[in-house]
Design a protein around this motif. Structure first.
Motif, mmCIF file in Angstrom:
data_model
loop_
_atom_site.group_PDB
_atom_site.id
_atom_site.type_symbol
_atom_site.label_atom_id
_atom_site.label_comp_id
_atom_site.label_asym_id
_atom_site.label_seq_id
_atom_site.Cartn_x
_atom_site.Cartn_y
_atom_site.Cartn_z
ATOM 1 N N LEU A 49 -10.463 4.088 8.072
ATOM 2 C CA LEU A 49 -10.768 5.322 7.339
ATOM 3 C C LEU A 49 -9.661 5.641 6.345
ATOM 4 O O LEU A 49 -9.923 6.125 5.240
ATOM 5 C CB LEU A 49 -10.935 6.483 8.323
ATOM 6 N N ARG A 50 -8.430 5.361 6.713
ATOM 7 C CA ARG A 50 -7.292 5.607 5.817
ATOM 8 C C ARG A 50 -7.418 4.775 4.545
ATOM 9 O O ARG A 50 -7.179 5.279 3.436
ATOM 10 C CB ARG A 50 -5.995 5.268 6.550
ATOM 11 N N LEU A 51 -7.807 3.509 4.673
ATOM 12 C CA LEU A 51 -7.986 2.648 3.497
ATOM 13 C C LEU A 51 -9.144 3.147 2.629
ATOM 14 O O LEU A 51 -9.043 3.146 1.397
ATOM 15 C CB LEU A 51 -8.242 1.208 3.943
ATOM 16 N N SER A 52 -10.225 3.559 3.266
ATOM 17 C CA SER A 52 -11.380 4.042 2.483
ATOM 18 C C SER A 52 -11.026 5.326 1.748
ATOM 19 O O SER A 52 -11.502 5.563 0.635
ATOM 20 C CB SER A 52 -12.586 4.255 3.402
ATOM 21 N N ARG A 53 -10.182 6.165 2.363
ATOM 22 C CA ARG A 53 -9.741 7.404 1.706
ATOM 23 C C ARG A 53 -8.892 7.089 0.478
ATOM 24 O O ARG A 53 -9.041 7.722 -0.571
ATOM 25 C CB ARG A 53 -8.938 8.253 2.690
ATOM 26 N N TRP A 54 -8.000 6.119 0.613
ATOM 27 C CA TRP A 54 -7.148 5.722 -0.511
ATOM 28 C C TRP A 54 -8.001 5.237 -1.686
ATOM 29 O O TRP A 54 -7.793 5.651 -2.829
ATOM 30 C CB TRP A 54 -6.176 4.630 -0.074
ATOM 31 N N ALA A 55 -8.963 4.367 -1.408
ATOM 32 C CA ALA A 55 -9.811 3.826 -2.467
ATOM 33 C C ALA A 55 -10.619 4.924 -3.140
ATOM 34 O O ALA A 55 -10.781 4.941 -4.367
ATOM 35 C CB ALA A 55 -10.742 2.750 -1.902
ATOM 36 N N SER A 56 -11.114 5.863 -2.344
ATOM 37 C CA SER A 56 -11.896 6.967 -2.907
ATOM 38 C C SER A 56 -11.034 7.831 -3.813
ATOM 39 O O SER A 56 -11.471 8.260 -4.886
ATOM 40 C CB SER A 56 -12.478 7.816 -1.769
ATOM 41 N N ALA A 57 -9.789 8.093 -3.403
ATOM 42 C CA ALA A 57 -8.885 8.904 -4.213
ATOM 43 C C ALA A 57 -8.563 8.217 -5.532
ATOM 44 O O ALA A 57 -8.500 8.857 -6.584
ATOM 45 C CB ALA A 57 -7.598 9.185 -3.443
ATOM 46 N N VAL A 58 -8.376 6.918 -5.490
ATOM 47 C CA VAL A 58 -8.094 6.158 -6.713
ATOM 48 C C VAL A 58 -9.292 6.217 -7.657
ATOM 49 O O VAL A 58 -9.158 6.466 -8.860
ATOM 50 C CB VAL A 58 -7.747 4.687 -6.384
ATOM 51 N N ASN A 59 -10.489 6.016 -7.114
ATOM 52 C CA ASN A 59 -11.695 6.032 -7.944
ATOM 53 C C ASN A 59 -11.953 7.403 -8.561
ATOM 54 O O ASN A 59 -12.337 7.519 -9.728
ATOM 55 C CB ASN A 59 -12.910 5.621 -7.109
ATOM 56 N N ASP A 60 -11.726 8.452 -7.760
ATOM 57 C CA ASP A 60 -12.007 9.806 -8.231
ATOM 58 C C ASP A 60 -10.939 10.322 -9.189
ATOM 59 O O ASP A 60 -11.117 11.384 -9.792
ATOM 60 C CB ASP A 60 -12.116 10.766 -7.041
ATOM 61 N N GLN A 177 -5.787 12.414 -1.780
ATOM 62 C CA GLN A 177 -5.950 11.896 -0.417
ATOM 63 C C GLN A 177 -5.799 13.007 0.617
ATOM 64 O O GLN A 177 -6.516 13.038 1.621
ATOM 65 C CB GLN A 177 -4.932 10.789 -0.161
ATOM 66 N N ARG A 178 -4.872 13.904 0.370
ATOM 67 C CA ARG A 178 -4.689 15.021 1.302
ATOM 68 C C ARG A 178 -5.954 15.882 1.357
ATOM 69 O O ARG A 178 -6.399 16.289 2.437
ATOM 70 C CB ARG A 178 -3.495 15.882 0.875
ATOM 71 N N GLN A 179 -6.544 16.145 0.183
ATOM 72 C CA GLN A 179 -7.756 16.953 0.135
ATOM 73 C C GLN A 179 -8.916 16.260 0.858
ATOM 74 O O GLN A 179 -9.704 16.907 1.552
ATOM 75 C CB GLN A 179 -8.126 17.236 -1.320
ATOM 76 N N LEU A 180 -8.983 14.941 0.705
ATOM 77 C CA LEU A 180 -10.030 14.188 1.386
ATOM 78 C C LEU A 180 -9.825 14.225 2.903
ATOM 79 O O LEU A 180 -10.795 14.320 3.672
ATOM 80 C CB LEU A 180 -10.052 12.737 0.896
ATOM 81 N N SER A 181 -8.574 14.157 3.340
ATOM 82 C CA SER A 181 -8.294 14.209 4.774
ATOM 83 C C SER A 181 -8.661 15.572 5.350
ATOM 84 O O SER A 181 -9.094 15.671 6.505
ATOM 85 C CB SER A 181 -6.820 13.892 5.057
ATOM 86 N N LEU A 207 -1.647 11.582 7.939
ATOM 87 C CA LEU A 207 -2.288 12.583 7.089
ATOM 88 C C LEU A 207 -3.478 13.208 7.805
ATOM 89 O O LEU A 207 -3.658 14.435 7.801
ATOM 90 C CB LEU A 207 -2.730 11.941 5.770
ATOM 91 N N LEU A 208 -4.292 12.377 8.427
ATOM 92 C CA LEU A 208 -5.452 12.894 9.152
ATOM 93 C C LEU A 208 -5.013 13.663 10.392
ATOM 94 O O LEU A 208 -5.604 14.696 10.727
ATOM 95 C CB LEU A 208 -6.379 11.746 9.560
ATOM 96 N N ARG A 209 -3.987 13.196 11.061
ATOM 97 C CA ARG A 209 -3.478 13.901 12.239
ATOM 98 C C ARG A 209 -3.082 15.337 11.879
ATOM 99 O O ARG A 209 -3.427 16.294 12.572
ATOM 100 C CB ARG A 209 -2.276 13.171 12.825
#
Length: 278
Positions: A49-60, A177-181, A207-209
């Motif tokens: 999930l951490r990797l998917s969050r990073w990729a989403s943040a980069v794309n957005d 990424q923080r906002q996504l978490s 970050l998720l913790r």
């Protein structure tokens, strides 16, 4: 099936990123893991999930990374490639271990072995990762078994700093990424397995913790933590009300409180009866 998107500076790395994330799905854990099996499953979920969050943040945040240098794109390719290679190397070691041991007693654990709370949060984490990548399922390929827990721990310990490296390459997207978490935490906080997820998180996703801890704290009306009542003390950890309880009112958080001697402590709100003070 649509590939997990990852575009940096106009360069698509979707195929490489998808291959990387799918590696987490092909690994199965042997019965040697025993009681730690359930925690191990969630640790894999956290990194995925951490990797998917990073990729989403980069794309957005294309406006932040649209003019990245070729060197930075090369770094991303190298890090994703290293994660894939870690899985391959661990797979090789696992096969050698099984061969040297004759393959005896190395049955594979299955998701049906998960307790209810672990299964619930595992499926939710899996669903979040899929949605983040605009996918409905992971690719179906041959899975492989990891039998030694020490090799699993080594794999996790090696992947975590690489995930951190990806964040460091693009510091401008850390806030995204923080906002996504925070969004993830809102979806996870009501799940019955969120507590076991927090316990399983050994640094795989700080970050998720933090986001989950804040979300859970926000659910509580008051927090009574590490209070000590002793001798003849009388204490109530809660509110006093003249009327009847109101349905749906948030409760309070109680954690690591102590009482000793002749101390009297009442936990919860008071509604006109049963108080230790009357």
């Amino acid at each position: 099936m649509e590939l997990a998107g990852l575009v940096i500076g106009g360069v698509s790395l979707a195929g490489l990123f998808t291959t990387c994330v799918d590696c987490f799905e092909y690994i199965q854990l042997g019965r040697q893991f025993g009681r730690s099996y359930q925690t191990a499953v969630l640790r894999l979920d956290l990194l995925k999930l951490r990797l998917s969050r990073w990729a989403s943040a980069v794309n957005d945040s294309g406006y932040c990374v649209s003019v990245q240098s070729e060197d930075e794109i090369v770094k991303v390719k190298e890090v994703l490639g290293q994660i894939i290679e870690l899985f391959h190397e661990t797979k090789k070691r696992s096969k050698k271990f099984k061969a040297s041991d004759g393959g005896a007693g190395h049955d594979i654990r299955a998701e049906v072995d998960l307790d209810t709370d672990f299964e619930s949060i595992h499926l939710k984490m899996k669903d979040l990762a899929l949605k983040r990548q605009n996918r409905s399922s992971f690719a179906k390929r041959a899975s492989w078994a990891l039998h030694e827990e020490k090799n699993f721990n080594r794999l996790i310990e090696d992947i975590e700093p690489l995930a951190r490296d990806l964040v460091d390459i693009f510091p401008a997207v850390q806030e995204q990424q923080r906002q996504l978490s925070v969004q993830e935490a809102k979806e996870l906080q009501a799940n019955r397995g969120v507590v076991v997820l927090q316990d399983a998180n050994q640094g795989e996703d700080e970050l998720l913790r933090e986001s989950i801890a804040q979300a859970l704290a926000g659910q509580a009306k008051h927090q009574f933590v590490e209070n000590i009542a002793k001798d003849d003390v009388q204490a109530r950890y809660g509110d006093e009300h003249e009327g009847a309880p109101v349905a749906g009112t948030a409760g309070s958080k109680y954690e690591k409180n102590e009482a000793s001697g002749k101390a009297k402590v009442q936990y919860g709100d008071y509604y006109g009866q049963g108080s230790i003070f009357r």
